[in-house]
Design a protein around this motif. Structure first.
Motif, PDB file in Angstrom:
ATOM      1  N   THR A   6       0.848  -1.191   0.000  1.00 48.11           N
ATOM      2  CA  THR A   6       0.000   0.000   0.000  1.00 48.11           C
ATOM      3  C   THR A   6       0.884   1.241   0.000  1.00 48.11           C
ATOM      4  OG1 THR A   6      -0.153  -0.280   2.354  1.00 48.11           O
ATOM      5  CG2 THR A   6      -2.070  -0.943   1.066  1.00 48.11           C
ATOM      6  N   PHE A   7       0.473   2.214  -0.776  1.00 48.50           N
ATOM      7  CA  PHE A   7       1.216   3.460  -0.887  1.00 48.50           C
ATOM      8  C   PHE A   7       0.670   4.438   0.143  1.00 48.50           C
ATOM      9  CE2 PHE A   7       1.617   7.721  -2.630  1.00 48.50           C
ATOM     10  CZ  PHE A   7       2.977   7.759  -2.889  1.00 48.50           C
ATOM     11  N   LYS A   8       1.549   4.889   1.021  1.00 46.84           N
ATOM     12  CA  LYS A   8       1.109   5.828   2.059  1.00 46.84           C
ATOM     13  C   LYS A   8       1.864   7.135   1.923  1.00 46.84           C
ATOM     14  CE  LYS A   8      -1.100   2.891   5.015  1.00 46.84           C
ATOM     15  NZ  LYS A   8      -2.457   3.057   5.472  1.00 46.84           N
ATOM     16  N   LEU A   9       1.139   8.228   2.040  1.00 44.64           N
ATOM     17  CA  LEU A   9       1.805   9.532   2.017  1.00 44.64           C
ATOM     18  C   LEU A   9       2.528   9.781   3.336  1.00 44.64           C
ATOM     19  CD1 LEU A   9      -0.854  11.800   0.292  1.00 44.64           C
ATOM     20  CD2 LEU A   9       1.254  10.900  -0.673  1.00 44.64           C
ATOM     21  N   TYR A  10       1.905   9.361   4.433  1.00 45.56           N
ATOM     22  CA  TYR A  10       2.472   9.607   5.759  1.00 45.56           C
ATOM     23  C   TYR A  10       2.692   8.274   6.446  1.00 45.56           C
ATOM     24  CZ  TYR A  10      -0.143  13.613   4.235  1.00 45.56           C
ATOM     25  OH  TYR A  10      -0.654  14.603   3.451  1.00 45.56           O
ATOM     26  N   GLY A  11       3.916   8.061   6.920  1.00 44.39           N
ATOM     27  CA  GLY A  11       4.214   6.822   7.614  1.00 44.39           C
ATOM     28  C   GLY A  11       3.979   6.957   9.109  1.00 44.39           C
ATOM     29  N   HIS A  12       3.943   5.829   9.790  1.00 40.63           N
ATOM     30  CA  HIS A  12       3.780   5.819  11.245  1.00 40.63           C
ATOM     31  C   HIS A  12       4.830   4.882  11.820  1.00 40.63           C
ATOM     32  CE1 HIS A  12      -0.148   6.709   9.472  1.00 40.63           C
ATOM     33  NE2 HIS A  12      -0.223   7.587  10.451  1.00 40.63           N
ATOM     34  N   ARG A  23       6.182   3.107   6.206  1.00 47.02           N
ATOM     35  CA  ARG A  23       6.866   4.321   5.756  1.00 47.02           C
ATOM     36  C   ARG A  23       6.007   5.122   4.790  1.00 47.02           C
ATOM     37  NH1 ARG A  23      11.779   4.671   7.754  1.00 47.02           N
ATOM     38  NH2 ARG A  23      12.220   2.767   8.896  1.00 47.02           N
ATOM     39  N   GLY A  24       6.075   6.436   4.924  1.00 47.28           N
ATOM     40  CA  GLY A  24       5.292   7.304   4.046  1.00 47.28           C
ATOM     41  C   GLY A  24       6.161   7.910   2.959  1.00 47.28           C
ATOM     42  N   ALA A  25       5.540   8.267   1.855  1.00 42.44           N
ATOM     43  CA  ALA A  25       6.285   8.862   0.744  1.00 42.44           C
ATOM     44  C   ALA A  25       6.727  10.295   1.075  1.00 42.44           C
ATOM     45  CB  ALA A  25       5.424   8.868  -0.504  1.00 42.44           C
ATOM     46  N   LEU A  26       5.924  11.028   1.848  1.00 43.67           N
ATOM     47  CA  LEU A  26       6.270  12.430   2.128  1.00 43.67           C
ATOM     48  C   LEU A  26       7.042  12.585   3.431  1.00 43.67           C
ATOM     49  CD1 LEU A  26       2.989  14.290   1.096  1.00 43.67           C
ATOM     50  CD2 LEU A  26       5.007  13.803  -0.274  1.00 43.67           C
ATOM     51  N   TYR A  27       6.500  11.997   4.503  1.00 40.58           N
ATOM     52  CA  TYR A  27       7.210  12.051   5.786  1.00 40.58           C
ATOM     53  C   TYR A  27       6.658  10.979   6.720  1.00 40.58           C
ATOM     54  CZ  TYR A  27       3.238  14.966   7.396  1.00 40.58           C
ATOM     55  OH  TYR A  27       1.999  15.442   7.696  1.00 40.58           O
ATOM     56  N   ASN A  28       7.369  10.822   7.831  1.00 44.44           N
ATOM     57  CA  ASN A  28       6.955   9.829   8.820  1.00 44.44           C
ATOM     58  C   ASN A  28       6.661  10.494  10.162  1.00 44.44           C
ATOM     59  OD1 ASN A  28       7.339   7.356   7.263  1.00 44.44           O
ATOM     60  ND2 ASN A  28       9.493   7.923   7.278  1.00 44.44           N
ATOM     61  N   TYR A  29       5.601  10.023  10.802  1.00 48.00           N
ATOM     62  CA  TYR A  29       5.364  10.369  12.199  1.00 48.00           C
ATOM     63  C   TYR A  29       6.109   9.357  13.047  1.00 48.00           C
ATOM     64  CZ  TYR A  29       1.482  13.414  10.892  1.00 48.00           C
ATOM     65  OH  TYR A  29       0.718  14.425  10.366  1.00 48.00           O
ATOM     66  N   VAL A  30       6.770   9.840  14.089  1.00 47.97           N
ATOM     67  CA  VAL A  30       7.469   8.925  14.987  1.00 47.97           C
ATOM     68  C   VAL A  30       6.935   9.148  16.402  1.00 47.97           C
ATOM     69  CG1 VAL A  30       9.701   8.166  15.876  1.00 47.97           C
ATOM     70  CG2 VAL A  30       9.548   9.079  13.552  1.00 47.97           C
ATOM     71  N   ALA A  32       7.392   8.744  20.182  1.00 50.21           N
ATOM     72  CA  ALA A  32       8.563   8.546  21.037  1.00 50.21           C
ATOM     73  C   ALA A  32       8.184   8.768  22.489  1.00 50.21           C
ATOM     74  CB  ALA A  32       9.658   9.523  20.622  1.00 50.21           C
ATOM     75  N   GLY A  33       9.131   8.494  23.380  1.00 47.98           N
ATOM     76  CA  GLY A  33       8.888   8.675  24.812  1.00 47.98           C
ATOM     77  C   GLY A  33       8.609  10.124  25.176  1.00 47.98           C
ATOM     78  N   ASN A  34       9.073  11.077  24.338  1.00 49.45           N
ATOM     79  CA  ASN A  34       8.874  12.497  24.637  1.00 49.45           C
ATOM     80  C   ASN A  34       7.901  13.167  23.671  1.00 49.45           C
ATOM     81  OD1 ASN A  34      10.823  12.030  22.675  1.00 49.45           O
ATOM     82  ND2 ASN A  34      12.012  13.856  23.162  1.00 49.45           N
ATOM     83  N   GLY A  35       7.090  12.404  22.986  1.00 45.55           N
ATOM     84  CA  GLY A  35       6.050  13.019  22.166  1.00 45.55           C
ATOM     85  C   GLY A  35       5.978  12.462  20.761  1.00 45.55           C
ATOM     86  N   LEU A  36       5.280  13.214  19.910  1.00 47.11           N
ATOM     87  CA  LEU A  36       5.111  12.814  18.514  1.00 47.11           C
ATOM     88  C   LEU A  36       5.987  13.714  17.643  1.00 47.11           C
ATOM     89  CD1 LEU A  36       3.490  10.983  16.572  1.00 47.11           C
ATOM     90  CD2 LEU A  36       1.884  12.874  16.318  1.00 47.11           C
ATOM     91  N   PHE A  37       6.805  13.089  16.793  1.00 45.94           N
ATOM     92  CA  PHE A  37       7.759  13.814  15.964  1.00 45.94           C
ATOM     93  C   PHE A  37       7.441  13.605  14.483  1.00 45.94           C
ATOM     94  CE2 PHE A  37      11.252  15.192  18.811  1.00 45.94           C
ATOM     95  CZ  PHE A  37      10.735  14.699  19.994  1.00 45.94           C
ATOM     96  N   ILE A  38       7.968  14.532  13.655  1.00 48.57           N
ATOM     97  CA  ILE A  38       7.960  14.345  12.204  1.00 48.57           C
ATOM     98  C   ILE A  38       9.398  14.164  11.759  1.00 48.57           C
ATOM     99  CG2 ILE A  38       7.791  15.704  10.071  1.00 48.57           C
ATOM    100  CD1 ILE A  38       5.015  16.444  10.889  1.00 48.57           C
ATOM    101  N   ARG A  39       9.614  13.152  10.951  1.00 45.29           N
ATOM    102  CA  ARG A  39      10.944  12.939  10.392  1.00 45.29           C
ATOM    103  C   ARG A  39      10.805  12.983   8.876  1.00 45.29           C
ATOM    104  NH1 ARG A  39      13.435   7.624  12.700  1.00 45.29           N
ATOM    105  NH2 ARG A  39      13.727   8.710  14.663  1.00 45.29           N
ATOM    106  N   ALA A  40      11.599  13.829   8.217  1.00 43.31           N
ATOM    107  CA  ALA A  40      11.464  13.988   6.768  1.00 43.31           C
ATOM    108  C   ALA A  40      12.820  14.275   6.149  1.00 43.31           C
ATOM    109  CB  ALA A  40      10.505  15.138   6.464  1.00 43.31           C
ATOM    110  N   GLU A  41      12.938  13.923   4.883  1.00 45.02           N
ATOM    111  CA  GLU A  41      14.208  14.083   4.189  1.00 45.02           C
ATOM    112  C   GLU A  41      13.941  14.472   2.743  1.00 45.02           C
ATOM    113  OE1 GLU A  41      16.567  10.578   4.753  1.00 45.02           O
ATOM    114  OE2 GLU A  41      18.114  11.281   3.355  1.00 45.02           O
ATOM    115  N   ARG A  42      14.677  15.464   2.273  1.00 49.46           N
ATOM    116  CA  ARG A  42      14.672  15.798   0.848  1.00 49.46           C
ATOM    117  C   ARG A  42      16.120  16.079   0.474  1.00 49.46           C
ATOM    118  NH1 ARG A  42      13.052  21.686  -1.061  1.00 49.46           N
ATOM    119  NH2 ARG A  42      14.829  21.186  -2.388  1.00 49.46           N
ATOM    120  N   GLU A  43      16.374  16.280  -0.807  1.00 49.09           N
ATOM    121  CA  GLU A  43      17.746  16.515  -1.227  1.00 49.09           C
ATOM    122  C   GLU A  43      18.332  17.708  -0.467  1.00 49.09           C
ATOM    123  OE1 GLU A  43      18.068  17.244  -5.353  1.00 49.09           O
ATOM    124  OE2 GLU A  43      20.263  17.128  -5.319  1.00 49.09           O
TER     125      GLU A  43
END
Ligand SMILES: [Zn+2]
Length: 204
Positions: A6-12, A23-30, A32-43
């Motif tokens: 399945t193709f997901k825009l946002y991962g968890h 994993r999401g195509a645009l970014y991932n929610y992570v 964690a013990g200290n909250g909810l984070f966004i992890r993203a990468e582009r060139e």
């Protein structure tokens, strides 16, 4: 048996168990013990930042991180932007700038645009436009304060660095944030720009 991916825009993902996640195509929610984070990468850019701070027992913490894989924008180009913004500030108009990378060097562009008192918009936004290619998008609030307005929040929907300038006629100020498809993280301007004399960060 057919395996359907399945193709997901946002991962968890869950901190410490990333391999199990979706994993999401645009970014991932992570989570964690200290909250909810966004992890993203582009060139040229890797970021990880909190969207909500809260405690989750038994999960490892995640640290925010900002990795720009190139040198900061030199102060000479920042000064150029300020003097262009100053020109339009005399008429009480906003001004838009695009910073792009060309052959491993920074360039600042002042695109063809509509400049109003409370907004500015590029006339071209096609695939080859500086709007599309901008790694950093900056705009000036002329004599008003440097802050990200609700109009800015609605407009700044890409994955890039955004900057806003203000107080141009008196003591120019700047604020900077990372935008990941409508999620924002304010960062120190000096992580991205060499600040010339006379320009300071708006910490208000
Ligand atoms: Zn604005």
């Amino acid at each position: 048996m057919t395996i359907i991916r399945t193709f997901k825009l946002y991962g968890h993902l869950i901190a410490g168990e990333e391999r199990e996640g979706v994993r999401g195509a645009l970014y991932n929610y992570v989570l964690a013990g200290n909250g909810l984070f966004i992890r993203a990468e582009r060139e040229g850019l890797k970021v990880c930042f909190p969207v909500q701070n809260f405690e989750v027992k038994n999960l490892p913490d995640v640290s925010p991180s900002f990795e720009m894989q190139m040198e900061r924008v030199p102060s000479l180009l920042v000064s150029e932007m300020i003097s262009m913004a100053r020109h339009w500030a005399r008429e009480g108009r906003e001004d838009l700038f695009h910073f792009i990378r060309e052959r491993d060097a920074w360039e600042v562009h002042e695109p063809h645009q509509v400049r109003m008192g409370g907004s500015c918009r590029p006339l071209h936004d096609g695939p080859d436009s500086t709007h599309e290619r901008a790694f950093i998008e900056a705009h000036s609030h002329h004599r008003m304060q440097a802050y990200f307005s609700s109009i800015d929040n609605a407009d700044e929907t890409g994955f890039r660095i955004y900057a806003v300038l203000g107080d141009i006629p008196r003591e120019p100020k700047i604020r900077v944030r990372v935008g990941v498809y409508g999620n924002f993280w304010e960062i120190p301007a000096e992580w991205v720009f060499e600040l010339p004399d006379g320009l300071s960060e708006n910490n208000a």
